[in-house]
Scaffold this motif. Structure first.
Motif, PDB file in Angstrom:
ATOM      1  N   ASN A  70       0.697  -1.313   0.084  1.00 59.43           N
ATOM      2  CA  ASN A  70      -0.146   0.009  -0.080  1.00 59.43           C
ATOM      3  C   ASN A  70       0.868   1.345  -0.106  1.00 59.43           C
ATOM      4  O   ASN A  70       0.577   2.270  -0.683  1.00 59.43           O
ATOM      5  N   LEU A  71       2.077   1.309   0.748  1.00 59.53           N
ATOM      6  CA  LEU A  71       2.878   2.103   0.866  1.00 59.53           C
ATOM      7  C   LEU A  71       3.463   2.612  -0.777  1.00 59.53           C
ATOM      8  O   LEU A  71       3.402   3.734  -0.883  1.00 59.53           O
ATOM      9  N   SER A  72       3.818   1.587  -1.016  1.00 55.74           N
ATOM     10  CA  SER A  72       4.545   1.745  -2.342  1.00 55.74           C
ATOM     11  C   SER A  72       3.567   2.141  -3.569  1.00 55.74           C
ATOM     12  O   SER A  72       3.929   2.856  -4.322  1.00 55.74           O
ATOM     13  N   ARG A  73       2.375   1.664  -3.416  1.00 59.28           N
ATOM     14  CA  ARG A  73       1.155   2.098  -4.441  1.00 59.28           C
ATOM     15  C   ARG A  73       0.981   3.671  -4.269  1.00 59.28           C
ATOM     16  O   ARG A  73       0.764   4.454  -4.887  1.00 59.28           O
ATOM     17  N   TYR A  74       0.859   4.119  -2.873  1.00 69.37           N
ATOM     18  CA  TYR A  74       0.677   5.374  -2.638  1.00 69.37           C
ATOM     19  C   TYR A  74       1.895   6.249  -3.126  1.00 69.37           C
ATOM     20  O   TYR A  74       1.755   7.346  -3.814  1.00 69.37           O
ATOM     21  N   ASN A  75       3.153   5.914  -2.977  1.00 66.24           N
ATOM     22  CA  ASN A  75       4.195   6.630  -3.509  1.00 66.24           C
ATOM     23  C   ASN A  75       4.415   6.859  -5.028  1.00 66.24           C
ATOM     24  O   ASN A  75       4.477   7.686  -5.477  1.00 66.24           O
TER      25      ASN A  75
END
Length: 186
Positions: A70-75
């Motif tokens: 989820n963090l990498s998707r957000y970034n």
């Protein structure tokens, strides 16, 4: 990057049970053994879809992997991977370095979460290191040694006071030195 939520057909806030149910249905539908009699292209397509669904299930059911995903998707969604690379954003040094120019207007760039991500990542690594068995055993050993040192020091003072009431250690040392000087003179 593959969209694991889309691969399973669930929303971003789906529970583990919803993810498991979606995976079960899709795994039955696309399992390679079910497509043995199909054409080669249909078999390859089903195998690829089964691999995508399996990977999505593996990532989304593990809390750590899901958070990292989820963090990498957000970034990637908000920073485009690297916000200030060649994406059309440019600083206008004549105006203000804190603003960027795009489409004829000046705007403040969104806050980069890379520093926060790096801090969280470093903090996570520190916590993982501090929770390893070896680290905890070393801390316990150091605590025992420190506690032993304090206990010995305190017991030494208590023993001195019991054996020499009314006399401090420093006074005793001074009297010993005086006695040595007297012996040397004789």
């Amino acid at each position: 990057m593959a969209d694991h939520y889309r691969a399973l057909g669930v929303t971003n806030n789906a529970s583990k049970d919803e993810i498991k149910e979606a995976f079960r249905k899709l795994a039955i539908q696309f399992h390679p053994d079910k497509h043995v009699q199909s054409s080669k292209s249909a078999r390859d397509s089903a195998t690829l879809k089964f691999k995508q669904v399996s990977e999505a299930y593996e990532v989304l059911t593990d809390d750590r992997k899901r958070a990292a995903y989820n963090l990498s998707r957000y970034n990637n969604k908000y920073n485009g991977g690297n916000f200030y690379s060649n994406t059309g954003y440019a600083y206008n040094n004549n105006y203000n370095a804190n603003y960027y120019h795009r489409g004829g207007s000046y705007r403040r760039p969104p806050r980069s979460s890379s520093d926060a991500n790096r801090f969280v990542s470093n903090l996570d690594a520190i916590f993982r290191f501090m929770s390893t068995r070896t680290f905890l055993l070393n801390i316990a050993f150091a605590g025992i040694i420190l506690g032993g040192t304090v206990a010995i020091d305190m017991s030494g003072e208590a023993l001195w006071k019991m054996q020499n009431p009314g006399k401090s250690f420093e006074e005793a040392m001074k009297s010993i030195e005086k006695n040595k000087e007297r012996e040397d003179e004789q």
